[in-house]
Write an enzyme that holds these catalytic residues in place. Structure first.
Site, short mmCIF file in Angstrom:
data_model
loop_
_atom_site.label_atom_id
_atom_site.label_comp_id
_atom_site.label_asym_id
_atom_site.label_seq_id
_atom_site.Cartn_x
_atom_site.Cartn_y
_atom_site.Cartn_z
N HIS A 155 0.80 -1.23 0.00
CA HIS A 155 0.00 0.00 0.00
C HIS A 155 0.83 1.28 0.00
O HIS A 155 0.28 2.37 -0.08
CB HIS A 155 -0.95 0.03 1.20
C1 UD1 Z 1 -2.10 5.30 6.30
C2 UD1 Z 1 -0.83 5.69 7.03
C3 UD1 Z 1 0.22 4.58 6.89
C4 UD1 Z 1 -0.36 3.24 7.29
C5 UD1 Z 1 -1.63 2.98 6.48
C6 UD1 Z 1 -2.27 1.65 6.81
C7 UD1 Z 1 -0.29 8.12 7.02
C8 UD1 Z 1 0.58 9.14 6.44
N1 UD1 Z 1 -0.23 6.89 6.46
O1 UD1 Z 1 -1.82 5.26 4.92
O2 UD1 Z 1 1.31 4.88 7.71
O3 UD1 Z 1 0.58 2.22 7.04
O4 UD1 Z 1 -2.54 4.04 6.76
O5 UD1 Z 1 -3.46 1.50 6.13
O6 UD1 Z 1 -1.03 8.42 7.95
N2 UD1 Z 1 -9.32 4.80 2.48
C9 UD1 Z 1 -10.49 4.07 2.41
N3 UD1 Z 1 -11.04 3.65 3.57
C10 UD1 Z 1 -10.50 3.94 4.78
C11 UD1 Z 1 -9.30 4.66 4.83
C12 UD1 Z 1 -8.72 5.08 3.65
O7 UD1 Z 1 -11.02 3.80 1.37
O8 UD1 Z 1 -11.06 3.52 5.80
C13 UD1 Z 1 -8.71 5.27 1.24
C14 UD1 Z 1 -8.62 6.78 1.24
O9 UD1 Z 1 -9.72 7.36 0.68
C15 UD1 Z 1 -7.36 7.04 0.47
C16 UD1 Z 1 -6.54 5.80 0.69
O10 UD1 Z 1 -7.38 4.79 1.19
O11 UD1 Z 1 -7.63 7.18 -0.89
C17 UD1 Z 1 -5.39 6.08 1.58
O12 UD1 Z 1 -5.80 6.37 2.93
P1 UD1 Z 1 -4.93 7.29 3.90
O13 UD1 Z 1 -5.42 7.23 5.29
O14 UD1 Z 1 -4.75 8.60 3.29
O15 UD1 Z 1 -3.49 6.68 3.90
P2 UD1 Z 1 -3.00 5.20 3.86
O16 UD1 Z 1 -2.37 4.98 2.52
O17 UD1 Z 1 -4.05 4.24 4.30
#
Ligand code: UD1
Length: 388
Positions: A223
């Protein structure tokens, strides 16, 4: 110092979670507080960084985490927007509850945002999992780690190398306390409840075919933006996974970011194979069961590097660096970067039974949260007495 002696005018410990990797760190801490400091008031604040059922709700149930007292419901956004929203919504919580301290875990945006708010309001902040460094400032988590540790007041570390990292950045040794790894507290507390891989695949409606190869199976998670956000990198990595699957069938739990990019870049074909089982993000007990029985894990996650070391399962990390060097030095982890030959060599060695074996690091013994509870109580009372 026991909970019964807790001064009545000391406010609650505000415990912050935001994203999936925070939940397994916080669960044992709250349990240790309840068991060893029953009079200590706590307030669980969820920033809402992760919000959907797969990334959030299932984990709370699996880990027996109490429902948050407050949910800030920030949701997704750019780093600036997400961090700013957490800060804006967290500040009134501190005004209302006048906490004795804010406790943050890990390295996600919520960790840094709540640290900044706490410190600027004069509320002491304690950071669990301090001092880890990848020395790669292109990772948002590295920025979050460095800044959080610079300004937090008490720093709990998972491995001894963290102290040297902190000292290099000018952090005084007396702010640091080596307690071990709360992530492994969760793993050991839940090992017996892990779901079987057959059950997990069946529950996701996925054919269990990959589990029927006599050689076993590998588990994949990916991811990191550096691996999944550019079409050419993601295409290359999925191609290598396809080659790896020819050697050992794979179970791939797709993070929402990765799933979205696979679709956006039109790469779904690369994953269409009877030897690759695609799953949505898994619950904690499902993931634990999948990993525990796996021949190998291929990942770019920080947590999985640690969990595989604790389980004794070989891990190939698709990154050039790790902030958790003990998993490489003592554990079962090998860094293979995005190097096709290195990845396939690693898979071949493990399939041939010549993969890396390791040992469990110091204080990864299921009692890290207990050590935090003991130290935190002592530290807070001492500060309280000094201020009167
Ligand atoms: C975040 C953390 C990372 C961790 C990861 C585990 C930061 C900088 N990064 O990254 O350290 O390893 O979480 O998952 O805080 N999304 C969903 N559903 C959710 C949450 C997110 O669909 O419940 C989607 C969001 O819309 C976004 C993507 O997933 O497009 C990324 O989510 P985001 O929380 O921004 O960062 P992660 O890549 O998950």
């Amino acid at each position: 110092m026991t909970g019964e002696q807790w001064p009545g005018d000391l406010g609650p410990v505000v415990c912050v979670v935001g994203a999936r990797p925070n939940f397994m760190k916080m669960a044992p801490i709250l349990r240790a507080f309840a068991a060893h400091l029953p009079a200590l008031p706590t307030l669980l604040v969820h920033t809402g960084q992760h919000y959907d059922k797969d990334m959030n709700d299932r984990l709370f149930v699996d880990l027996r985490l109490p429902q948050p007292d407050i949910n800030l419901e920030v949701g997704s956004g750019s780093h600036a927007v997400q961090t700013a929203e957490v800060m804006r919504r967290f500040e009134p919580v501190l005004d209302t509850h006048r906490p004795s301290c804010v406790l943050v875990v890990g390295d996600v945006n919520s960790t840094l945002a709540c640290t900044l708010v706490g410190v600027k309001k004069g509320v002491p902040v304690v950071h669990v999992e301090a001092g880890l460094r990848s020395y790669d400032r292109a990772m948002p988590e590295e920025i979050n780690r460095v800044l959080t540790d610079q300004i937090a007041d008490r720093l709990y570390t998972t491995e001894r190398s963290a102290l040297a990292n902190l000292q290099r950045e000018g952090v005084a040794g007396e702010r640091v306390c080596f307690v071990g790894n709360v992530m492994i507290d969760s793993l050991l507390a839940n090992r017996e409840f892990a779901h079987s891989p057959e059950h997990t695949l069946a529950a996701a409606g996925v054919s269990p075919e990959v589990l029927r190869d006599g050689a076993g199976y590998g588990v994949v998670t990916l991811h990191r933006p550096s691996n999944v956000d550019r079409p050419e990198t993601l295409r290359m990595l999925l191609g290598v996974l396809r080659e790896a699957a020819a050697r050992l069938p794979l179970v791939f739990a797709l993070h929402p970011r990765t799933r979205a990019n696979v679709e956006r870049f039109g790469l779904g074909e690369l994953l269409a194979s009877p030897r690759i089982a695609l799953l949505p993000p898994q619950g904690y007990l499902e993931m634990l069961g999948l990993m525990a029985d796996a021949r190998l894990v291929l990942t770019d996650s920080g947590g999985l590097q640690e969990e595989t070391t604790a389980l004794g399962v070989p891990c190939l990390t698709l990154r050039d660096n790790t902030e958790r060097p003990i998993t490489v030095e003592h554990g079962t982890n090998t860094l293979v970067g995005r190097d096709r030959a290195a990845i396939l060599r690693g898979v071949d060695a493990i399939v041939a039974g010549t993969g890396k074996s390791g040992r469990v690091p110091e204080f990864w013994d299921g009692r890290a949260a207990e050590r935090i509870a003991a130290d935190l109580a002592r530290w807070l009372i001492q500060r309280h007495l000094q201020s009167h």
